[in-house]
Design a protein around this motif. Structure first.
Motif, mmCIF file in Angstrom:
data_model
loop_
_atom_site.group_PDB
_atom_site.id
_atom_site.type_symbol
_atom_site.label_atom_id
_atom_site.label_comp_id
_atom_site.label_asym_id
_atom_site.label_seq_id
_atom_site.Cartn_x
_atom_site.Cartn_y
_atom_site.Cartn_z
ATOM 1 N N THR A 137 0.843 -1.193 0.000
ATOM 2 C CA THR A 137 0.000 0.000 0.000
ATOM 3 C C THR A 137 0.884 1.251 0.000
ATOM 4 N N SER A 138 0.255 2.406 -0.149
ATOM 5 C CA SER A 138 1.004 3.670 -0.148
ATOM 6 C C SER A 138 1.759 3.870 1.165
ATOM 7 N N ARG A 139 1.105 3.569 2.295
ATOM 8 C CA ARG A 139 1.765 3.732 3.598
ATOM 9 C C ARG A 139 2.890 2.714 3.762
ATOM 10 N N GLU A 140 2.671 1.478 3.333
ATOM 11 C CA GLU A 140 3.721 0.457 3.397
ATOM 12 C C GLU A 140 4.907 0.844 2.515
ATOM 13 N N LYS A 141 4.612 1.461 1.394
ATOM 14 C CA LYS A 141 5.670 1.949 0.508
ATOM 15 C C LYS A 141 6.516 3.012 1.208
ATOM 16 N N GLU A 142 5.865 3.925 1.928
ATOM 17 C CA GLU A 142 6.598 4.960 2.663
ATOM 18 C C GLU A 142 7.513 4.339 3.721
ATOM 19 N N VAL A 143 7.013 3.318 4.401
ATOM 20 C CA VAL A 143 7.822 2.640 5.419
ATOM 21 C C VAL A 143 9.040 1.971 4.781
ATOM 22 N N VAL A 144 8.838 1.345 3.632
ATOM 23 C CA VAL A 144 9.959 0.687 2.931
ATOM 24 C C VAL A 144 11.033 1.699 2.549
ATOM 25 N N PHE A 145 10.623 2.851 2.027
ATOM 26 C CA PHE A 145 11.602 3.875 1.659
ATOM 27 C C PHE A 145 12.422 4.320 2.875
ATOM 28 N N GLU A 146 11.771 4.437 4.016
ATOM 29 C CA GLU A 146 12.481 4.820 5.239
ATOM 30 C C GLU A 146 13.477 3.725 5.643
ATOM 31 N N ILE A 147 13.074 2.469 5.517
ATOM 32 C CA ILE A 147 13.941 1.350 5.889
ATOM 33 C C ILE A 147 15.176 1.307 4.997
ATOM 34 N N ILE A 148 14.989 1.540 3.716
ATOM 35 C CA ILE A 148 16.113 1.512 2.780
ATOM 36 C C ILE A 148 17.150 2.578 3.141
ATOM 37 N N LYS A 149 16.677 3.698 3.701
ATOM 38 C CA LYS A 149 17.599 4.763 4.127
ATOM 39 C C LYS A 149 18.307 4.413 5.435
ATOM 40 N N GLY A 150 17.919 3.286 6.067
ATOM 41 C CA GLY A 150 18.542 2.883 7.322
ATOM 42 C C GLY A 150 17.985 3.580 8.544
ATOM 43 N N ILE A 151 16.781 4.131 8.431
ATOM 44 C CA ILE A 151 16.187 4.891 9.536
ATOM 45 C C ILE A 151 15.541 3.931 10.536
ATOM 46 N N PRO A 152 15.801 4.074 11.831
ATOM 47 C CA PRO A 152 15.225 3.190 12.850
ATOM 48 C C PRO A 152 13.730 3.451 13.041
ATOM 49 N N THR A 153 13.089 2.504 13.741
ATOM 50 C CA THR A 153 11.632 2.534 13.914
ATOM 51 C C THR A 153 11.137 3.838 14.534
ATOM 52 N N LYS A 154 11.824 4.307 15.584
ATOM 53 C CA LYS A 154 11.374 5.516 16.290
ATOM 54 C C LYS A 154 11.346 6.717 15.353
ATOM 55 N N GLU A 155 12.391 6.863 14.527
ATOM 56 C CA GLU A 155 12.442 8.002 13.595
ATOM 57 C C GLU A 155 11.423 7.840 12.471
ATOM 58 N N ILE A 156 11.191 6.593 12.036
ATOM 59 C CA ILE A 156 10.156 6.360 11.011
ATOM 60 C C ILE A 156 8.812 6.836 11.533
ATOM 61 N N ALA A 157 8.517 6.502 12.779
ATOM 62 C CA ALA A 157 7.254 6.924 13.392
ATOM 63 C C ALA A 157 7.137 8.445 13.409
ATOM 64 N N GLN A 158 8.235 9.120 13.768
ATOM 65 C CA GLN A 158 8.224 10.587 13.799
ATOM 66 C C GLN A 158 8.052 11.168 12.393
ATOM 67 N N ASN A 159 8.791 10.626 11.436
ATOM 68 C CA ASN A 159 8.737 11.141 10.063
ATOM 69 C C ASN A 159 7.361 10.977 9.430
#
Length: 355
Positions: free
Chosen positions: A294-316
């Protein structure tokens, strides 16, 4: 008249017996011809995001006029333009509708079809779950016993839309593990004249062009449909400069196609086609769609590829840590991995070009 359950059974049978989308499409067209009277056909596999052709099964008599038809597809707002059929949700159109007024209104009919002996046309956008994965075009010739498509024939083709759409989605998003051999710094380029005559080509492009031709069963002089499509849209000034078309070739790999204008010293405009193995970035969007994220899952994947941890993904993304974890669980299930590292490898890192 056959019902949709009949077509689902036939499609399932063809899927089981077909090793490629080309064989599947040919088999379905052969069955369709038992129930609908048509003389010529073209069935295209399309990229769902751009609606560009990534390969067509075409009756040989259409090849000579295919480029003209495709040019008019982008140059004019013609009757039953495929982009309109998809975006409007109409999905299917018959040229002889509206008391034959469409025949006189259609530039495609007046300039291409009628001069070549065709009397009618059905166009169907093969769509599944709101995404278009193929185009089916059927033509009748003027010497046909029934030169115009009948209502029952239109109804039969309408039934095929979701059935073939679902099958073509599976073919297009089948993940190919093979990669096309490449050498460092080697880029494929072809220079075309405006009539798609090859002016110059390098060795890498020649190799990839041969793969594309073999993929469609074309001769060494014919231009593959994906190149025709991207050039036609460029000539119509409707191509985004960053647009690339990904063509999956079974048991071979993925070819990325881009197009741009070049101008000679004498101010002559030509078309440069860039053919290369798809990069990891180009593959990323393809694989995200293939895994139904989904669009939201896609956003999470992009954050993961950048190496961003869970806490920062939540904030972003302005969501909670627990919501991020929930998204990750679903993403891992869809992609069939167990952790972030496997996810990054499966949808990004493994398609990186060698240094």
């Amino acid at each position: 008249m056959k019902d949709i359950q009949y077509w689902r059974r036939k499609s399932k049978q063809c899927l089981q017996e077909s090793q490629s989308s080309f064989i599947y499409r040919q088999s379905m067209i052969k069955i369709l011809q038992q129930h609908v009277s048509f003389d010529v056909y073209c069935c295209t596999l399309t990229d769902a995001s751009t609606l560009f052709s990534v390969g067509a099964v075409t009756e040989h008599s259409v090849e000579a006029i295919h480029h003209k038809i495709m040019s008019l597809e982008y140059e004019s707002t013609d009757v039953n333009n495929y982009e309109f059929l998809v975006q409007s949700g109409q999905l299917i159109g018959r040229l002889s509708d509206a008391d034959n007024r469409h025949l006189s209104q259609s530039l495609r009919f007046r300039e291409v079809l009628q001069p070549n002996g065709f009397s009618d046309e059905i166009r169907a956008a093969l769509t599944f779950q709101g995404q278009c994965y193929g185009f089916l075009t059927l033509f009748k010739k003027a010497n046909n016993e029934t030169p115009l498509f009948q209502d029952d024939e239109l109804a039969q083709v309408t039934m095929l839309i979701p059935v073939m759409g679902e099958a073509l989605k599976a073919y297009y998003h089948f993940i190919i593990e093979e990669r096309i051999p490449s050498e460092e710094g080697e880029k494929g380029i072809i220079i075309f004249g405006k009539k798609l005559t090859v002016i110059s080509i390098n060795a890498k492009a020649s190799y990839l062009l041969t793969l594309l031709r073999n993929h469609e069963g074309l001769s060494q002089y014919q231009i593959p449909k994906p190149i025709q499509a991207i050039c036609a849209k460029l000539l119509a000034d409707k191509l985004n400069a960053h647009t690339s078309l990904l063509v999956p070739i079974k048991d071979t790999g993925y070819i990325a196609i881009r197009a741009s204008y070049v101008v000679t010293s004498s101010n002559e405009q030509q078309i440069a086609i860039f053919l290369n193995e798809a990069s990891s970035k180009e593959m990323l969007a393809f694989l995200i769609t293939a895994n139904n994220l989904t669009s939201r899952e896609k956003e999470v994947v992009f954050e993961i590829i950048k190496g961003i941890p869970t806490k920062e993904i939540a904030q972003n993304l302005a969501i909670s840590n627990y919501t991020v974890q929930d998204h990750l669980k679903i993403i891992f299930q869809k992609v069939d991995v167990s952790n972030r590292n496997e996810l990054i490898w499966k949808i990004f890192s493994r398609f990186q070009l060698d240094d």
